[in-house]
Design a protein around this motif. Structure first.
Motif, PDB file in Angstrom:
ATOM      1  N   ALA A   1     -47.107   3.831  91.174  1.00  0.00           N
ATOM      2  CA  ALA A   1     -48.508   4.020  91.574  1.00  0.00           C
ATOM      3  C   ALA A   1     -49.448   3.523  90.479  1.00  0.00           C
ATOM      4  O   ALA A   1     -50.515   2.958  90.770  1.00  0.00           O
TER       5      ALA A   1
ATOM      6  N   GLY B   1     -49.519  -0.285  90.707  1.00  0.00           N
ATOM      7  CA  GLY B   1     -50.380  -0.715  91.803  1.00  0.00           C
ATOM      8  C   GLY B   1     -51.842  -0.554  91.471  1.00  0.00           C
ATOM      9  O   GLY B   1     -52.659  -1.458  91.724  1.00  0.00           O
ATOM     10  N   TYR B   2     -52.191   0.601  90.893  1.00  0.00           N
ATOM     11  CA  TYR B   2     -53.580   0.816  90.501  1.00  0.00           C
ATOM     12  C   TYR B   2     -54.014  -0.212  89.464  1.00  0.00           C
ATOM     13  O   TYR B   2     -55.133  -0.745  89.529  1.00  0.00           O
TER      14      TYR B   2
ATOM     15  N   VAL C   1     -54.909  -3.544  91.026  1.00  0.00           N
ATOM     16  CA  VAL C   1     -56.204  -3.517  91.727  1.00  0.00           C
ATOM     17  C   VAL C   1     -57.346  -3.410  90.727  1.00  0.00           C
ATOM     18  O   VAL C   1     -58.399  -4.042  90.899  1.00  0.00           O
TER      19      VAL C   1
ATOM     20  N   ARG D   1     -56.727   9.250  98.539  1.00  0.00           N
ATOM     21  CA  ARG D   1     -55.958   8.065  98.934  1.00  0.00           C
ATOM     22  C   ARG D   1     -56.733   7.126  99.863  1.00  0.00           C
ATOM     23  O   ARG D   1     -56.770   5.908  99.624  1.00  0.00           O
TER      24      ARG D   1
ATOM     25  N   ALA E   1     -59.457  -0.938  97.300  1.00  0.00           N
ATOM     26  CA  ALA E   1     -58.562  -2.088  97.132  1.00  0.00           C
ATOM     27  C   ALA E   1     -58.781  -3.123  98.230  1.00  0.00           C
ATOM     28  O   ALA E   1     -58.841  -4.332  97.974  1.00  0.00           O
TER      29      ALA E   1
ATOM     30  N   ILE F   1     -55.543   9.028  89.858  1.00  0.00           N
ATOM     31  CA  ILE F   1     -54.226   8.441  90.110  1.00  0.00           C
ATOM     32  C   ILE F   1     -53.218   8.907  89.074  1.00  0.00           C
ATOM     33  O   ILE F   1     -52.046   9.149  89.384  1.00  0.00           O
TER      34      ILE F   1
ATOM     35  N   ALA G   1     -52.495  -7.384  95.321  1.00  0.00           N
ATOM     36  CA  ALA G   1     -52.686  -6.100  94.636  1.00  0.00           C
ATOM     37  C   ALA G   1     -53.009  -4.994  95.624  1.00  0.00           C
ATOM     38  O   ALA G   1     -52.487  -3.869  95.518  1.00  0.00           O
TER      39      ALA G   1
ATOM     40  N   LEU H   1     -50.634  -1.656  96.215  1.00  0.00           N
ATOM     41  CA  LEU H   1     -51.147  -0.300  96.015  1.00  0.00           C
ATOM     42  C   LEU H   1     -51.077   0.518  97.297  1.00  0.00           C
ATOM     43  O   LEU H   1     -50.694   1.696  97.279  1.00  0.00           O
ATOM     44  N   THR H   2     -51.425  -0.090  98.427  1.00  0.00           N
ATOM     45  CA  THR H   2     -51.400   0.635  99.707  1.00  0.00           C
ATOM     46  C   THR H   2     -49.989   1.110 100.038  1.00  0.00           C
ATOM     47  O   THR H   2     -49.786   2.256 100.463  1.00  0.00           O
TER      48      THR H   2
ATOM     49  N   THR I   1     -47.599   1.665  97.896  1.00  0.00           N
ATOM     50  CA  THR I   1     -47.243   2.695  96.918  1.00  0.00           C
ATOM     51  C   THR I   1     -47.839   4.046  97.299  1.00  0.00           C
ATOM     52  O   THR I   1     -47.170   5.086  97.218  1.00  0.00           O
ATOM     53  N   LEU I   2     -49.100   4.047  97.725  1.00  0.00           N
ATOM     54  CA  LEU I   2     -49.761   5.306  98.055  1.00  0.00           C
ATOM     55  C   LEU I   2     -49.288   5.894  99.373  1.00  0.00           C
ATOM     56  O   LEU I   2     -49.486   7.086  99.622  1.00  0.00           O
TER      57      LEU I   2
END
Length: 411
Positions: free
Chosen positions: A9, A12-13, A16, A72, A79, A118, A173, A177-178, A180-181
């Motif tokens: 996470a 991913g953050y 972004v 989230r 993102a 996060i 990116a 991230l999407t 991962t979340l």
């Protein structure tokens, strides 16, 4: 049960976060050729970047409140909007460029305000200083990527390629991230425990009843906390000096024989030093409980470096002073954000928004002041030195509240 860290996470953050800065500064190194390609003035191209801090000041708190209530969805929206803004710019006219920059600038506070949230939701407490340091370093890495791309794609005909690369990076990116979340492991992570300030700090502003209304209580908890207010005031000064120096270093050093190309290399090294410093120094500082000491050192060193540039400007002093500022001043941001994460809990998005808002406001104010003195380098550098020195007593005064926060966080 002990929380297990999920670094995916944070990766991913970080991607972004870097994407937001890439879109923001895409035209920083190609202002002249972009103006020629799109038939507008260099000032108009400059507004493609200026919309970001201007809208950040307006949107920081609303975006922080959104993150505190719907973390989230709000972060994913940031993102996606960043990628959408990058894609809109492919219209290849100035109107499309401006529209894309505005969309991406709306997304930026949703992303940057989420750095404490996060880490609190993804990492065990012992790993959170490292997570904030990495997330913040990625923001500066995005700046570095923007400078490097503009150094490679330097002609008017290469600008569409530059924008395509940025769009692909932003889209990738956002997807990473999407995913991962949405992972089940992330959904299973409990909300971070709230470390509330003592009742004496803001007795009338936060009560147990507020738990059912997180939006108003989040703002009350963040702004009603004396430590958060002190950190907001403190953020104005280092942000202001960094933005002003990054904006006007080339013009201020030019009378001393520093060429535009050399100034670009100096600023590039500043960001490189900032990335390295932000990724390492805050971790060591948290381990040795030296937050206040580091802030005092970084502000004092920044003041000394600006004074050196005022009294002996040149290529060598430019490299030494500005690189030192990047190495020591930029890590102040993750240090402040890590203190915010430990202090606030459920209000971390709003509190982070206050910090970023104060910093962007400081950047606008100091940049305007230095811009008025751009034809007087001695006075401009001395103003930045004084601004950094003004913040030193405030940084020193944080020693006691940080010690008290440590006692409450680690009973």
């Amino acid at each position: 049960m002990q929380m297990r860290s999920r670094w995916s996470a944070i990766v991913g953050y970080s991607l972004v976060g870097a994407a937001t800065q890439l879109v923001w500064l895409n035209f920083a190194g190609v202002t002249t050729v972009a103006a020629a390609r799109y038939g507008v003035s260099e000032t108009a191209i400059g507004w493609l970047a200026q919309v970001f801090p201007l809208l950040y000041v307006v949107l920081a708190i609303p975006c922080g409140l959104l993150l505190d209530r719907w973390f989230r969805p709000a972060l994913v929206a940031g993102a996606v909007l960043t990628a959408l803004g990058a894609a809109i710019r492919l219209g290849d006219t100035f109107a499309w460029l401006l529209a894309g920059q505005i969309v991406a600038s709306v997304a930026q506070p949703l992303v940057l305000n989420a750095i404490t949230g996060i880490t609190a939701r993804s990492l065990a407490p012992k790993d959170r200083p490292a997570g904030i340091a990495i997330g913040t370093a990625s923001i500066f890495a995005g700046m570095l990527l923007a400078f490097l791309l503009s150094a490679v794609f330097t002609t008017a005909s290469a600008i569409p390629t530059l924008l395509i690369i940025a769009t692909v990076f932003c889209a990738a990116a956002a997807v990473f991230l999407t995913v991962t979340l949405r992972a089940p492991a992330f959904a299973a992570i409990p909300e971070p425990a709230v470390v509330r300030p003592s009742a004496e700090s803001f007795p009338a502003q936060l009560s147990d009843d507020d738990a059912s209304a997180p939006v108003p209580s989040a703002l009350a908890a963040a702004w009603g906390d004396p430590l958060i207010r002190k950190l907001c005031v403190l953020a104005v000064f280092p942000f202001g000096v960094f933005v002003a120096l990054s904006t006007f270093a080339q013009a201020l050093l030019e009378p001393s024989g520093v060429s535009g190309g050399t100034a670009s290399v100096i600023l590039l090294l500043q960001v490189v030093a900032g990335v390295l410093g932000s990724a390492t120094i805050p971790i060591l500082v948290a381990r040795h409980h030296a937050e206040s000491t580091l802030l005092v050192i970084s502000l004092s060193a920044t003041a000394a470096a600006c004074a050196l540039l005022a009294l002996a400007p040149g290529v060598l002093t430019g490299f030494v002073a500005i690189t030192l500022i990047g190495l020591l001043l930029l890590p102040a941001l993750p240090i402040v954000l890590e203190l915010v994460e430990r202090r606030t809990g459920e209000a971390e998005g709003t509190a982070a928004g206050l910090i970023w808002m104060a910093g962007n406001l400081g950047g606008l104010i100091v940049a305007v002041a230095v811009g008025l003195l751009v034809d007087h380098p001695l006075a401009a550098f001395l103003v930045m030195a004084v601004i950094a020195l003004i913040a030193v007593p405030g940084a020193r005064s944080l020693r006691r509240p940080i010690a008290e926060l440590r006692v409450r966080s680690d009973p």
